[in-house]
Design an enzyme around this catalytic site. Structure first.
Site, mmCIF file in Angstrom:
data_model
loop_
_atom_site.group_PDB
_atom_site.id
_atom_site.type_symbol
_atom_site.label_atom_id
_atom_site.label_comp_id
_atom_site.label_asym_id
_atom_site.label_seq_id
_atom_site.Cartn_x
_atom_site.Cartn_y
_atom_site.Cartn_z
ATOM 1 N N ASP A 149 35.969 -7.622 18.822
ATOM 2 C CA ASP A 149 35.772 -6.252 19.292
ATOM 3 C C ASP A 149 36.006 -5.244 18.170
ATOM 4 O O ASP A 149 36.557 -4.174 18.389
ATOM 5 C CB ASP A 149 36.718 -5.981 20.472
ATOM 6 C CG ASP A 149 36.377 -4.699 21.215
ATOM 7 O OD1 ASP A 149 35.214 -4.264 21.146
ATOM 8 O OD2 ASP A 149 37.271 -4.131 21.854
ATOM 9 N N CYS A 209 31.458 -5.469 42.514
ATOM 10 C CA CYS A 209 31.827 -4.638 41.362
ATOM 11 C C CYS A 209 31.087 -3.302 41.380
ATOM 12 O O CYS A 209 31.669 -2.261 41.070
ATOM 13 C CB CYS A 209 31.581 -5.387 40.052
ATOM 14 S SG CYS A 209 29.897 -5.965 39.789
ATOM 15 N N CYS A 213 33.288 0.429 41.806
ATOM 16 C CA CYS A 213 33.474 1.308 40.649
ATOM 17 C C CYS A 213 33.770 2.737 41.112
ATOM 18 O O CYS A 213 32.949 3.360 41.790
ATOM 19 C CB CYS A 213 32.233 1.292 39.764
ATOM 20 S SG CYS A 213 32.410 2.317 38.282
ATOM 21 N N CYS A 229 32.291 5.633 32.881
ATOM 22 C CA CYS A 229 33.280 4.561 33.004
ATOM 23 C C CYS A 229 34.683 5.081 32.688
ATOM 24 O O CYS A 229 34.902 5.726 31.661
ATOM 25 C CB CYS A 229 32.905 3.422 32.050
ATOM 26 S SG CYS A 229 34.093 2.072 32.016
ATOM 27 N N CYS A 259 36.631 -3.200 38.781
ATOM 28 C CA CYS A 259 35.510 -4.130 38.942
ATOM 29 C C CYS A 259 35.972 -5.582 38.801
ATOM 30 O O CYS A 259 35.337 -6.495 39.340
ATOM 31 C CB CYS A 259 34.386 -3.806 37.962
ATOM 32 S SG CYS A 259 34.816 -3.986 36.212
#
Length: 373
Positions: A149, A209, A213, A229, A259
């Site tokens: 990441d 999911c 949200c 988000c 989620c």
């Protein structure tokens, strides 16, 4: 045997090193992906064109390099992928119910599970390099670079192609025997290894999911608008939280797990074998007031070695102010509501413009309270 450049590699020796090293280093699963990700390029370009990356300009700047491993690291011929589970070792069997219960307590502060322990970037990077060292001991020196990441890498795409799982409708990787509570890492190598078999998808008609949200960020199956988000808004976004999304954030001050909490496959989520992801004291069961009271020096001390530190004290206070405003909107004990309001007002004079705007918004959310006795 396998020919790599001008030398021959003993594939069995490589896999023995991978399997032994991965288990010892805390990885739960390993795989190998090829480097032809051309079929993923149209989706990546469409996602960028829609602006779904929000303020993460580096994603657009890197463009298709994310889908072209050999352009990112010249000489790359294969990608070794790994999975590392992150649920803390003492996670109770009913952990999802525990998390939902905390979300229903507006004066509590909710930090995403993965961020309650040590920074996963540090843990994975160090262990990936050790795994690469084990491979070198078994087959000799080879060209490689480790990622977690931390660069323009299509992690979930590579992981799904290598059989670690499939892309869930929330865009996270899912495994039938581990859910989605894990980190991914990669070793780009100059060895043309045989890819491991991908797995089929098992979401079926489930839409849990998408339905769960809080901000409607999962705009369609496998399509996430980062601008909505909560994880993006509380971590990556460095400006004001959009007004129309603040109420939906609730008491989530760093990331969002909703989620994952509703996903049926997370009944199989696995605990980590490593102490690194054990919950640190300040994040075990914090209240908004406790975290709001931290000075910048205290914030830096409590978040040393934590992924939370990267957002800085100002964004930390911004997130807390939104959560405190949401708490003032909710039914609270009068004493708690007064304490939150007083704490916000006390911080107002010395607040930065970013934090001040969120404090003022929070104070405007307060419900009418009965007079103090």
């Amino acid at each position: 045997m396998h020919q790599a450049g001008s030398r021959t590699v003993e594939v069995d020796a490589l896999w023995r090193a991978l399997r032994a090293g991965s288990k010892e280093l805390g990885f739960s699963q390993i795989g190998v992906a090829g480097i032809d990700l051309s079929s993923a390029e149209p989706g990546l370009l469409a996602w960028l064109a829609a602006g779904f990356h929000g303020g993460m300009d580096y994603m657009a700047a890197h463009g298709l390099k994310r889908a072209r491993p050999a352009e990112l690291v010249p000489g790359t011929a294969s990608v070794i992928t790994v999975r590392m589970d992150y649920l803390p070792r003492d996670t109770p069997p009913d952990w999802r119910a525990v998390e939902f219960a905390r979300l229903a307590q507006p004066a509590q502060a909710q930090v995403s599970i993965y961020a309650r322990g040590r920074d996963y970037h540090k843990v994975l990077r160090q262990r990936l390099q050790k795994l690469a060292d084990r491979i070198a001991e078994a087959i000799g020196p080879f060209g490689h670079r480790v990622f977690t990441d931390s660069a323009p890498v299509l992690e979930a795409e590579l992981a799904s192609r290598s059989g670690l799982g499939w892309r869930g409708k929330h865009t996270l990787l899912l495994s039938r025997d581990a859910g989605s509570t894990f980190f991914l890492g990669e070793i780009y190598v100059d060895l043309a290894l045989e890819p491991t078999e991908p797995t089929s998808a098992h979401c079926g008609s489930c839409s849990a999911c998408l339905d769960a949200c809080p901000t409607g960020a999962i705009v369609a199956p496998h399509r996430l608008d980062a601008r909505r988000c909560i994880s993006y808004l509380t971590i990556e976004h460095d400006g004001p939280i959009p007004m129309d999304l603040r109420a939906s954030i609730g008491n989530r001050i760093y990331g969002c797990d909703d989620c994952q909490l509703v996903c049926p496959w997370n009944r199989h989520a696995r605990r980590s074998a490593l102490p690194d992801f054990d919950v640190r004291g300040p994040f075990a069961a914090p209240t908004l007031l406790q975290l709001w009271a931290w000075s910048e020096a205290e914030f830096l001390r409590h978040t040393e070695g934590s992924p939370i530190r990267r957002i800085g004290h100002a964004r930390w206070q911004r997130n807390l102010a939104v959560a405190m405003g949401n708490a003032l909107r909710a039914p609270l004990e009068a004493e708690t509501a007064r304490a939150i309001e007083a704490a916000l007002r006390e911080r107002l004079p010395q607040a930065s413009p970013l934090v001040r705007e969120h404090i003022e918004w929070a104070l405007a959310q307060r419900r009418a309270l009965p007079a103090a006795a």
